[in-house]
Motif scaffolding. Structure first.
Motif, PDB file in Angstrom:
ATOM      1  N   ARG A  92       0.820  -1.206   0.000  1.00  0.00           N
ATOM      2  CA  ARG A  92       0.000   0.000   0.000  1.00  0.00           C
ATOM      3  C   ARG A  92       0.856   1.259   0.000  1.00  0.00           C
ATOM      4  NH1 ARG A  92      -4.626  -1.517   4.566  1.00  0.00           N
ATOM      5  NH2 ARG A  92      -5.628  -3.221   3.376  1.00  0.00           N
ATOM      6  N   GLU A  93       1.963   1.220   0.741  1.00  0.00           N
ATOM      7  CA  GLU A  93       2.859   2.374   0.781  1.00  0.00           C
ATOM      8  C   GLU A  93       3.494   2.614  -0.581  1.00  0.00           C
ATOM      9  OE1 GLU A  93       6.709   4.017   3.351  1.00  0.00           O
ATOM     10  OE2 GLU A  93       5.818   2.051   3.775  1.00  0.00           O
ATOM     11  N   ARG A  94       3.913   1.520  -1.245  1.00  0.00           N
ATOM     12  CA  ARG A  94       4.496   1.654  -2.587  1.00  0.00           C
ATOM     13  C   ARG A  94       3.466   2.203  -3.573  1.00  0.00           C
ATOM     14  NH1 ARG A  94       7.162  -3.267  -1.239  1.00  0.00           N
ATOM     15  NH2 ARG A  94       5.456  -4.463  -2.207  1.00  0.00           N
ATOM     16  N   ASN A  95       2.242   1.715  -3.493  1.00  0.00           N
ATOM     17  CA  ASN A  95       1.188   2.212  -4.387  1.00  0.00           C
ATOM     18  C   ASN A  95       0.914   3.688  -4.152  1.00  0.00           C
ATOM     19  OD1 ASN A  95       0.875  -0.321  -5.530  1.00  0.00           O
ATOM     20  ND2 ASN A  95      -0.776  -0.920  -4.157  1.00  0.00           N
TER      21      ASN A  95
ATOM     22  N   GLN B  50       3.731   5.684  -5.667  1.00  0.00           N
ATOM     23  CA  GLN B  50       3.614   5.683  -7.125  1.00  0.00           C
ATOM     24  C   GLN B  50       2.538   6.652  -7.583  1.00  0.00           C
ATOM     25  OE1 GLN B  50       2.886   1.817  -8.773  1.00  0.00           O
ATOM     26  NE2 GLN B  50       2.833   2.547 -10.888  1.00  0.00           N
ATOM     27  N   ARG B  51       1.401   6.665  -6.871  1.00  0.00           N
ATOM     28  CA  ARG B  51       0.337   7.602  -7.229  1.00  0.00           C
ATOM     29  C   ARG B  51       0.771   9.054  -7.047  1.00  0.00           C
ATOM     30  NH1 ARG B  51      -4.886   4.633  -4.326  1.00  0.00           N
ATOM     31  NH2 ARG B  51      -4.916   2.778  -5.686  1.00  0.00           N
ATOM     32  N   GLU B  52       1.539   9.316  -5.980  1.00  0.00           N
ATOM     33  CA  GLU B  52       2.050  10.671  -5.770  1.00  0.00           C
ATOM     34  C   GLU B  52       2.998  11.077  -6.882  1.00  0.00           C
ATOM     35  OE1 GLU B  52       3.785  10.562  -1.930  1.00  0.00           O
ATOM     36  OE2 GLU B  52       1.873  10.769  -0.857  1.00  0.00           O
TER      37      GLU B  52
END
Length: 286
Positions: free
Chosen positions: A66-69, A72-74
């Protein structure tokens, strides 16, 4: 009943407390945080412990994912946020957004455009000193050089630099072909403009070779010095532009997705979208 018999009697015999066994205090089967004893109970405890450990590891992996996602969205959101120029953000521009394998080419093109902007500044100063030295037609040359500084800076960025920058960003994606061909067209016109400015004819707004030589012949040292700097800048623009144009063309030849057919298809798609937009605007105004 004698006094001794009274002392030997169990005063809790009637309540049953005297018959309760204390063996449970030392039993391995007592409840607690650990296993209750026996091979089956110990195996069950170990299996439950392993299950809980696997669940914790799974939750940890989910949190990391979730942190990686989120990161990535940021990053993706940052690619659509205007950040250039720094003093007044108007467009999205960062070499970090270009794929790593194409960042070298993108950097070369960016430095090439920055050199153009610096050359236009020195060209303006050269024409300014030509005017102050009493050069005939100095006002016309200065006005033209000021126009070049403003409009060539903007048009070069919009017409050929920004398209090829986005082309490097979108290599192998839809829309890349038309960006590369836009660069080929307007980058070619830019090379002709650099040749024109390198010559530096009088009254043209260029402090190029002709005006530089004329300044030294007339003993005008300061205009001549700025003329040399400007002429070197235009020569770098001309030669460097040819090298970069050829480099991009060779890359296009080795990439099957960047071809004229795809560029034409993408152009037709943009034209269709523009027509739909025009019709929508016309309908809303009626």
């Amino acid at each position: 009943m004698s006094y001794g018999q009274a002392l030997d009697a169990n005063p809790f015999a009637d309540s049953g407390f005297g018959q309760q066994s204390n063996a449970s205090a030392f039993s391995l089967e007592s409840t607690g945080p650990g296993p209750s004893g026996g091979v089956e109970n110990i195996q069950s405890y170990v299996a439950d412990h392993d299950r809980r450990a696997r669940e914790l590891e799974q939750k940890q992996r989910e949190l990391e994912e979730r942190e990686r996602n989120l990161q990535q969205r940021e990053q993706e959101a940052a690619q659509y946020r205007a950040n250039w120029p720094p003093f007044m953000p108007l467009v999205v521009h960062s070499l970090e957004f270009v794929p790593t394998e194409h960042q070298k080419h993108a950097k070369l093109m960016y430095y090439y455009w920055l050199e153009l902007f610096a050359t236009l500044i020195f060209n303006f100063l050269g024409c300014l000193f030509l005017l102050t030295s009493g050069e005939n037609g100095g006002i016309a040359g200065l006005s033209a050089s000021l126009g070049f500084l403003v409009f060539i800076s903007i048009f070069s960025f919009v017409l050929w630099y920004y398209p090829i920058y986005n082309g490097w960003r979108r290599v192998n994606k839809r829309g890349a072909a038309i960006l590369f061909y836009t660069y080929f067209i307007f980058g070619g016109f830019h090379l002709l403009y650099c040749l024109y400015m390198t010559i530096g004819a009088p009254y043209t707004g260029s402090a190029g070779l002709y005006n530089t030589i004329a300044s030294f012949v007339d003993g005008k040292i300061l205009p001549g010095i700025f003329g040399i700097i400007t002429s070197i800048g235009w020569i770098i623009q001309l030669v460097g532009g040819l090298v970069l144009w050829k480099l991009v063309w060779n890359f296009k030849r080795n990439n099957a997705d960047i071809n004229f057919a795809n560029a034409k298809s993408e152009f037709n798609g943009l034209s269709a979208i523009f027509k739909i937009f025009r019709r929508t605007q016309t309908a809303s105004n009626v």
